[in-house]
Design an enzyme around this catalytic site. Structure first.
Site, PDB file in Angstrom:
ATOM      1  N   ARG A 264       0.874  -1.175   0.000  1.00  0.00           N
ATOM      2  CA  ARG A 264       0.000   0.000   0.000  1.00  0.00           C
ATOM      3  C   ARG A 264       0.909   1.223   0.000  1.00  0.00           C
ATOM      4  NH1 ARG A 264      -0.725   2.282   4.760  1.00  0.00           N
ATOM      5  NH2 ARG A 264      -1.010   0.492   6.115  1.00  0.00           N
ATOM      6  N   HIS A 268      -2.934   4.042   5.336  1.00  0.00           N
ATOM      7  CA  HIS A 268      -4.056   3.108   5.513  1.00  0.00           C
ATOM      8  C   HIS A 268      -5.371   3.810   5.155  1.00  0.00           C
ATOM      9  CE1 HIS A 268      -6.934   0.386   7.279  1.00  0.00           C
ATOM     10  NE2 HIS A 268      -7.404   1.402   7.953  1.00  0.00           N
ATOM     11  N   TYR A 277       5.520   4.594  11.005  1.00  0.00           N
ATOM     12  CA  TYR A 277       5.846   3.167  11.125  1.00  0.00           C
ATOM     13  C   TYR A 277       6.529   2.576   9.897  1.00  0.00           C
ATOM     14  CZ  TYR A 277       1.311   2.791   8.702  1.00  0.00           C
ATOM     15  OH  TYR A 277       0.280   2.937   7.819  1.00  0.00           O
TER      16      TYR A 277
HETATM   17  C1  LIG Z   1     -13.770  -6.482  12.886  1.00  0.00           C
HETATM   18  C2  LIG Z   1     -12.870  -5.276  12.845  1.00  0.00           C
HETATM   19  N1  LIG Z   1     -11.876  -5.132  13.743  1.00  0.00           N
HETATM   20  C3  LIG Z   1     -11.067  -4.055  13.718  1.00  0.00           C
HETATM   21  C4  LIG Z   1     -11.263  -3.093  12.764  1.00  0.00           C
HETATM   22  C5  LIG Z   1     -10.351  -1.866  12.743  1.00  0.00           C
HETATM   23  N2  LIG Z   1      -9.537  -1.915  11.520  1.00  0.00           N
HETATM   24  C6  LIG Z   1      -9.844  -1.193  10.437  1.00  0.00           C
HETATM   25  S1  LIG Z   1      -8.800  -1.473   9.187  1.00  0.00           S
HETATM   26  C7  LIG Z   1      -7.862  -2.529  10.100  1.00  0.00           C
HETATM   27  C8  LIG Z   1      -6.650  -3.172   9.508  1.00  0.00           C
HETATM   28  C9  LIG Z   1      -6.982  -3.960   8.282  1.00  0.00           C
HETATM   29  O1  LIG Z   1      -5.820  -4.413   7.682  1.00  0.00           O
HETATM   30  P1  LIG Z   1      -5.863  -5.391   6.474  1.00  0.00           P
HETATM   31  O2  LIG Z   1      -6.876  -6.455   6.688  1.00  0.00           O
HETATM   32  O3  LIG Z   1      -4.472  -5.828   6.206  1.00  0.00           O
HETATM   33  O4  LIG Z   1      -6.415  -4.512   5.256  1.00  0.00           O
HETATM   34  P2  LIG Z   1      -5.788  -3.212   4.595  1.00  0.00           P
HETATM   35  O5  LIG Z   1      -6.400  -2.034   5.301  1.00  0.00           O
HETATM   36  O6  LIG Z   1      -4.325  -3.282   4.753  1.00  0.00           O
HETATM   37  O7  LIG Z   1      -6.222  -3.247   3.162  1.00  0.00           O
HETATM   38  C10 LIG Z   1      -8.403  -2.673  11.380  1.00  0.00           C
HETATM   39  C11 LIG Z   1      -7.830  -3.521  12.431  1.00  0.00           C
HETATM   40  C12 LIG Z   1     -12.323  -3.260  11.842  1.00  0.00           C
HETATM   41  N3  LIG Z   1     -12.564  -2.382  10.864  1.00  0.00           N
HETATM   42  N4  LIG Z   1     -13.093  -4.366  11.897  1.00  0.00           N
END
Ligand SMILES: Cc1ncc(C[n+]2csc(CCOP(=O)(O)OP(=O)(O)O)c2C)c(N)n1
Length: 370
Positions: A264, A268, A277
């Site tokens: 990415r 985020h 980070y």
């Molecule tokens: C069930 C749940 N737990 C926590 C969150 C908070 N949260 C939002 S994005 C994220 C990280 C997601 O990372 P990843 O799955 O690698 O996807 P990316 O954003 O990197 O595409 C978290 C923990 C959430 N949205 N849903």
């Protein structure tokens, strides 16, 4: 330890990725894969990647200018999305998370309709999932893996030849929903393809702290179906790998987990500061692996793309950005009653009462001259 029966050793798991295109745009020899893509397909893939990047940039810009509450950029992940999306049939369904702008655009969803979600104009995006075979964006991570698995099982029970694609990130693989979806899909041999865009971070959490497994792809073995690790910045590799997975699903041979190893480039979300980070070295490393310039170099080396075509796509991208801006800047709220439509086909008494209370409140405000 080698040779002792009954032991599965993580260090024996292959960690290399399938790659068709080297970062300099030349072909990797003898991969065993060949993309059955004609010149027009290759140019269309380039066009989708370029348009998605421009729409994405506009999303970030609009948020920075206060027109959106937040935005989740996809920059860097175009190959993973477009390569995979190109392997699907029109009737197949996509279950996205919140970063799938390129896949949405391939399903003829106007990026404006996605950005309204981030503006708060409408709660789930403003497209008809049935029309586009593209479910609502999902912010709770990994839930959509279950939706994809459930949909695929239903399609199988119906005797339909529809395949479901469930998209999530590396962080989502730590959620219970991910494991439940994989398990159920495996048991049912469901026609589902799980696409994990491993972009190295779950917000600020690096992959090394997310899992002790040698790869994400290997997790599929635990559920009884194949996992594939592909170079997620190589659109041709993403296409051939997805094509094989989709074929397997359609022929009744069950699910596949694809781990597209990518990065990415942006934050985020626009609420995040990745300089806290990530190192500059890391950014430079991945910057040199940019999926669009790699594919563009390939198309140039093969004499497939002309400057004229590139200019045409560039002009289309500018027009798209102008359209997005015109539709989003200053867009007002939707009519209040829409909050209550599309919730249930038969509204409950509680919902009807809440609707009535809202109208009362709005009428009261009008009388007070608000
Ligand atoms: C069930 C749940 N737990 C926590 C969150 C908070 N949260 C939002 S994005 C994220 C990280 C997601 O990372 P990843 O799955 O690698 O996807 P990316 O954003 O990197 O595409 C978290 C923990 C959430 N949205 N849903």
């Amino acid at each position: 330890m080698e040779g002792r029966r009954g032991i599965v050793d993580p260090s024996s798991v292959p960690t290399e990725t399938i790659q068709l295109l080297k970062p300099d745009g030349t072909l990797v020899p003898d991969t065993g894969y060949e993309a059955d893509l004609k010149k027009d397909d290759l140019l269309e893939i380039y066009r989708y990647m370029a348009l998605a990047r421009r729409a994405d940039l506009e999303g970030t810009n609009l948020q920075r200018q206060g027109e959106l509450g937040v935005y989740t950029p996809l920059i860097g992940q175009e190959a993973a999305q477009v390569g995979t999306g190109y392997a699907l049939d029109e009737g197949d369904w996509i279950f996205p998370s919140y970063r799938e702008m390129a896949l949405a655009m391939m399903r003829k969803i106007d990026p404006v309709d996605i950005l309204h979600l981030f503006r708060g104009t409408w709660h789930g995006g403003m497209w008809d999932p049935k029309e586009h075979r593209f479910a609502m964006y999902s912010v709770p991570i990994a839930t959509q893996a279950l939706h994809a698995a459930g949909f695929a099982i239903a399609a199988k029970l119906d005797g339909a030849k529809t395949v479901a694609l469930g998209c999530f990130g590396d962080g989502a693989t730590s959620e219970g929903d991910f494991h439940e979806a994989m398990n159920f899909a495996g048991v049912w041999q469901a026609p589902v393809v799980f696409l994990c865009q491993n972009n190295q971070y779950a917000i600020s959490l690096p992959l090394s702290k997310q899992t002790a497994a040698p790869t994400i792809a290997v997790k599929a073995i635990g559920y009884g179906f194949p996992g594939v690790r592909v170079d997620g910045n190589d659109v041709l590799a993403c296409y051939v790998v997805a094509q094989e997975a989709v074929r397997r699903a359609r022929e009744g041979n069950g699910p596949t987990l694809i781990e597209a190893v990518t990065f990415r480039i942006g934050p985020h979300s626009t609420a995040d500061d990745p300089t806290r980070y990530r190192t500059q070295d890391e950014m430079d490393h991945w910057g040199a692996l940019d999926p669009i310039s790699r594919f563009s170099k390939y198309l140039e080396l093969e004499g497939i793309i002309t400057d004229e075509f590139k200019q045409k796509v560039d002009d289309e991208a500018k027009e798209l950005a102008t359209h997005i801006r015109a539709e989003i800047v200053g867009a007002g709220p939707r009519p209040a009653h829409e909050l209550f439509e599309f919730v249930y086909s038969e509204p409950s008494d509680i919902l009807r009462r809440e609707e009535w209370l809202l109208y009362e409140e709005l009428a009261g405000r009008d009388e007070e001259g608000d």
